[in-house]
Design a protein around this motif. Structure first.
Motif, PDB file in Angstrom:
ATOM      1  N   SER A 149      15.034  -3.072   6.059  1.00 35.73           N
ATOM      2  CA  SER A 149      15.137  -4.089   7.106  1.00 35.73           C
ATOM      3  C   SER A 149      16.198  -3.686   8.136  1.00 35.73           C
ATOM      4  CB  SER A 149      15.496  -5.440   6.494  1.00 35.73           C
ATOM      5  OG  SER A 149      14.508  -5.870   5.580  1.00 35.73           O
ATOM      6  N   PRO A 150      15.944  -3.946   9.413  1.00 33.69           N
ATOM      7  CA  PRO A 150      16.902  -3.576  10.461  1.00 33.69           C
ATOM      8  C   PRO A 150      18.272  -4.215  10.233  1.00 33.69           C
ATOM      9  CG  PRO A 150      14.787  -4.224  11.412  1.00 33.69           C
ATOM     10  CD  PRO A 150      14.723  -4.565   9.950  1.00 33.69           C
ATOM     11  N   GLY A 151      19.307  -3.444  10.453  1.00 35.49           N
ATOM     12  CA  GLY A 151      20.674  -3.951  10.354  1.00 35.49           C
ATOM     13  C   GLY A 151      21.292  -3.878   8.983  1.00 35.49           C
ATOM     14  N   LEU A 152      20.499  -3.558   7.956  1.00 37.85           N
ATOM     15  CA  LEU A 152      21.042  -3.467   6.609  1.00 37.85           C
ATOM     16  C   LEU A 152      21.519  -2.056   6.302  1.00 37.85           C
ATOM     17  CD1 LEU A 152      18.617  -5.559   4.359  1.00 37.85           C
ATOM     18  CD2 LEU A 152      20.868  -6.197   5.205  1.00 37.85           C
ATOM     19  N   HIS A 153      22.587  -1.977   5.512  1.00 35.25           N
ATOM     20  CA  HIS A 153      23.094  -0.696   5.026  1.00 35.25           C
ATOM     21  C   HIS A 153      23.057  -0.732   3.499  1.00 35.25           C
ATOM     22  CE1 HIS A 153      24.719  -0.920   9.106  1.00 35.25           C
ATOM     23  NE2 HIS A 153      24.759   0.390   9.094  1.00 35.25           N
ATOM     24  N   CYS A 154      22.447   0.269   2.902  1.00 34.83           N
ATOM     25  CA  CYS A 154      22.315   0.254   1.447  1.00 34.83           C
ATOM     26  C   CYS A 154      22.258   1.674   0.892  1.00 34.83           C
ATOM     27  CB  CYS A 154      21.079  -0.531   1.017  1.00 34.83           C
ATOM     28  SG  CYS A 154      19.531  -0.004   1.778  1.00 34.83           S
ATOM     29  N   VAL A 155      22.681   1.786  -0.362  1.00 28.74           N
ATOM     30  CA  VAL A 155      22.676   3.063  -1.086  1.00 28.74           C
ATOM     31  C   VAL A 155      22.122   2.792  -2.477  1.00 28.74           C
ATOM     32  CG1 VAL A 155      24.049   4.979  -1.956  1.00 28.74           C
ATOM     33  CG2 VAL A 155      24.719   3.850   0.174  1.00 28.74           C
ATOM     34  N   GLY A 156      21.080   3.514  -2.856  1.00 28.81           N
ATOM     35  CA  GLY A 156      20.500   3.287  -4.182  1.00 28.81           C
ATOM     36  C   GLY A 156      19.320   4.186  -4.443  1.00 28.81           C
ATOM     37  N   PHE A 157      18.329   3.638  -5.100  1.00 26.80           N
ATOM     38  CA  PHE A 157      17.118   4.386  -5.424  1.00 26.80           C
ATOM     39  C   PHE A 157      15.995   3.375  -5.632  1.00 26.80           C
ATOM     40  CE2 PHE A 157      19.335   3.359  -9.284  1.00 26.80           C
ATOM     41  CZ  PHE A 157      18.347   2.931 -10.157  1.00 26.80           C
ATOM     42  N   PRO A 177      21.526   4.663   7.527  1.00 27.92           N
ATOM     43  CA  PRO A 177      21.877   3.362   6.939  1.00 27.92           C
ATOM     44  C   PRO A 177      21.249   3.107   5.579  1.00 27.92           C
ATOM     45  CG  PRO A 177      20.336   3.087   8.755  1.00 27.92           C
ATOM     46  CD  PRO A 177      20.762   4.518   8.772  1.00 27.92           C
ATOM     47  N   VAL A 178      20.104   3.714   5.299  1.00 29.37           N
ATOM     48  CA  VAL A 178      19.442   3.561   4.005  1.00 29.37           C
ATOM     49  C   VAL A 178      19.471   4.912   3.291  1.00 29.37           C
ATOM     50  CG1 VAL A 178      17.321   2.943   2.789  1.00 29.37           C
ATOM     51  CG2 VAL A 178      17.941   1.743   4.901  1.00 29.37           C
ATOM     52  N   VAL A 179      20.239   4.986   2.208  1.00 28.33           N
ATOM     53  CA  VAL A 179      20.421   6.249   1.485  1.00 28.33           C
ATOM     54  C   VAL A 179      19.730   6.165   0.130  1.00 28.33           C
ATOM     55  CG1 VAL A 179      22.084   7.888   0.547  1.00 28.33           C
ATOM     56  CG2 VAL A 179      22.627   6.619   2.641  1.00 28.33           C
ATOM     57  N   ASP A 180      18.679   6.955  -0.043  1.00 26.72           N
ATOM     58  CA  ASP A 180      17.945   7.007  -1.305  1.00 26.72           C
ATOM     59  C   ASP A 180      18.427   8.213  -2.100  1.00 26.72           C
ATOM     60  OD1 ASP A 180      16.184   7.086  -3.404  1.00 26.72           O
ATOM     61  OD2 ASP A 180      14.361   7.017  -2.185  1.00 26.72           O
ATOM     62  N   LEU A 181      19.160   7.967  -3.172  1.00 27.66           N
ATOM     63  CA  LEU A 181      19.726   9.042  -3.978  1.00 27.66           C
ATOM     64  C   LEU A 181      18.816   9.470  -5.131  1.00 27.66           C
ATOM     65  CD1 LEU A 181      23.462   7.908  -4.130  1.00 27.66           C
ATOM     66  CD2 LEU A 181      22.474   9.734  -2.751  1.00 27.66           C
ATOM     67  N   GLY A 182      17.691   8.774  -5.287  1.00 30.05           N
ATOM     68  CA  GLY A 182      16.725   9.177  -6.300  1.00 30.05           C
ATOM     69  C   GLY A 182      17.216   8.968  -7.723  1.00 30.05           C
ATOM     70  N   PHE A 183      16.501   9.571  -8.674  1.00 30.95           N
ATOM     71  CA  PHE A 183      16.813   9.460 -10.100  1.00 30.95           C
ATOM     72  C   PHE A 183      16.272  10.704 -10.779  1.00 30.95           C
ATOM     73  CE2 PHE A 183      12.853   7.328  -9.089  1.00 30.95           C
ATOM     74  CZ  PHE A 183      11.953   7.982  -9.930  1.00 30.95           C
ATOM     75  N   GLU A 184      16.574  10.851 -12.072  1.00 28.55           N
ATOM     76  CA  GLU A 184      16.133  12.042 -12.817  1.00 28.55           C
ATOM     77  C   GLU A 184      15.645  11.620 -14.196  1.00 28.55           C
ATOM     78  OE1 GLU A 184      17.871  16.437 -14.180  1.00 28.55           O
ATOM     79  OE2 GLU A 184      19.200  14.935 -13.283  1.00 28.55           O
ATOM     80  N   LEU A 185      14.463  12.077 -14.570  1.00 29.41           N
ATOM     81  CA  LEU A 185      13.933  11.818 -15.906  1.00 29.41           C
ATOM     82  C   LEU A 185      14.498  12.839 -16.875  1.00 29.41           C
ATOM     83  CD1 LEU A 185      12.019  10.408 -17.920  1.00 29.41           C
ATOM     84  CD2 LEU A 185      10.230  11.991 -17.145  1.00 29.41           C
ATOM     85  N   MET A 186      15.274  12.378 -17.852  1.00 27.42           N
ATOM     86  CA  MET A 186      15.862  13.247 -18.858  1.00 27.42           C
ATOM     87  C   MET A 186      14.978  13.210 -20.103  1.00 27.42           C
ATOM     88  SD  MET A 186      18.339  14.147 -17.016  1.00 27.42           S
ATOM     89  CE  MET A 186      19.162  15.205 -18.216  1.00 27.42           C
ATOM     90  N   VAL A 187      14.189  14.255 -20.288  1.00 27.09           N
ATOM     91  CA  VAL A 187      13.244  14.289 -21.404  1.00 27.09           C
ATOM     92  C   VAL A 187      13.940  14.860 -22.632  1.00 27.09           C
ATOM     93  CG1 VAL A 187      11.044  15.181 -22.242  1.00 27.09           C
ATOM     94  CG2 VAL A 187      11.312  14.560 -19.817  1.00 27.09           C
ATOM     95  N   ARG A 188      13.964  14.058 -23.710  1.00 30.19           N
ATOM     96  CA  ARG A 188      14.608  14.500 -24.963  1.00 30.19           C
ATOM     97  C   ARG A 188      13.654  14.238 -26.139  1.00 30.19           C
ATOM     98  NH1 ARG A 188      19.165  11.580 -22.495  1.00 30.19           N
ATOM     99  NH2 ARG A 188      20.479  13.079 -21.398  1.00 30.19           N
TER     100      ARG A 188
END
Length: 343
Positions: free
Chosen positions: A164-172, A329-340
């Motif tokens: 959304s316009p005007g929002l700042h966020c960091v996540g995934f 303003p929108v930072v997508d840092l992703g994720f990682e599947l750790m297969v064990r």
């Protein structure tokens, strides 16, 4: 009778003042203030002198008075839903590591996954005129949302994404993370797949939605294999829900747990009950807590970038506080599947 004038340098209250600390250390009051707030631009030798003077005098800073004098505080508010979840502890450590060297105090509020509690914390903390706010996710009361928007205080949202316009966020993307868990289990040949979630905050529900969509696309979704409870997530609850699920759905062959503590509880219960994992049922968790790779069997999990989220969100907030433009303003840092071994 002589009346003594009570100016800002006096000790009418009986408490030592910042000016007295500065005089003892041989520095200006501004330098003393910066040294005590941990501003990184102050030379280490001066910081040590000021700290020693403050200890000798028994000086304690008065942040309320400082904010009143400058019409601006040196604090940043950070609101999280839990302090017992390692996810948020790691995020807070990263935030502190960015903001403290800039002389900013971190005011932490724990709203226990309650939107009403978060609203109260926002109302109370805004009275302190913070320099900025770091909030978890986008689910809150309409009143809280209006308070944040009308305050004019820079705000960055953590853990989730919104364009959304005007929002700042960091996540995934919680949706994509849930889908990744389903796709992994499907690739392992599992078809009776269950989602087990607790606490039921928005992010837990989004993970389940991503998991559900992937199963629907594969043509093997069964709503009877969703087990959701608003109870707080814990290892003990994970074992309980594992028993309950296998008793009601004995043909389940793969389970995605919305949090690692639930998955860890399931593995412990399987071990006690002699249920082979992953031969009988595969298990995948979420967040990849430090203890997950030491479980028996080692737990497969979605690793989330909790430290990086705290660091990037704090850096983004510093830019906003300084009036600088934020290129992303929108930072997508992703994720990682750790297969064990568990899947």
């Amino acid at each position: 009778m002589t009346v003594q004038k009570n100016d800002k340098n006096s000790r009418a209250s009986g408490r030592p003042t910042l000016n007295e600390v500065a005089q003892r250390a041989g520095v200006s009051p501004i330098t003393a203030s910066r040294a005590l707030r941990g501003v990184s631009s102050v030379a280490e030798a001066l910081v040590l002198k000021v700290q020693e003077a403050a200890r000798e005098l028994g000086y304690v800073a008065n942040p309320a008075a400082r904010a009143l004098a400058s019409a601006q505080s040196h604090s940043v508010v950070v609101l999280v839903p839990s302090l017992s979840n390692q996810l948020f502890v790691d995020t807070l450590e990263a935030i502190h590591g960015v903001l403290r060297p800039q002389g900013l105090e971190v005011l932490i509020g724990n709203f226990h996954y309650s939107r009403d509690e978060e609203e109260t914390l926002i109302r109370n903390y805004l009275a302190y005129q913070p320099r900025g706010m770091l909030l978890t996710g986008f689910e809150r009361t309409e009143s809280a949302r209006r308070m944040v928007e009308s305050s004019g205080i820079p705000c960055v949202y953590m853990m989730d994404l919104d364009n959304s316009p005007g929002l700042h966020c960091v996540g995934f993307s919680q949706l994509r993370a849930g889908a990744a868990a389903a796709e992994h289990l499907l690739a392992r040949g599992r078809r009776r797949l269950a989602y087990v979630g607790a606490q039921l905050d928005q992010r837990t529900l989004l993970r389940g939605e991503g998991f559900r969509r992937a199963l629907q696309q594969a043509g093997c979704y069964d709503p009877a294999l969703e087990l959701l409870t608003p109870r707080p997530s814990s290892v003990g609850l994970g074992g309980e829900l594992f028993r309950q699920l296998l008793a009601s759905q004995p043909d389940v062959d793969g389970i995605f747990f919305g949090n690692d503590d639930l998955a860890q509880g399931a593995l412990l219960e399987a071990l006690r009950s002699g249920i082979p994992v992953p031969e009988r049922v595969a298990v995948v968790g979420f967040n990849d807590l430090p203890s997950s790779e030491f479980m028996v069997p080692r737990l497969s999990s979605i690793r989330t970038p909790r430290q990086a989220i705290g660091q990037r969100a704090a850096e983004q907030l510093l830019a906003l506080i300084g009036g600088r433009a934020v290129a992303e303003p929108v930072v997508d840092l992703g994720f990682e599947l750790m297969v064990r071994e568990s899947s």
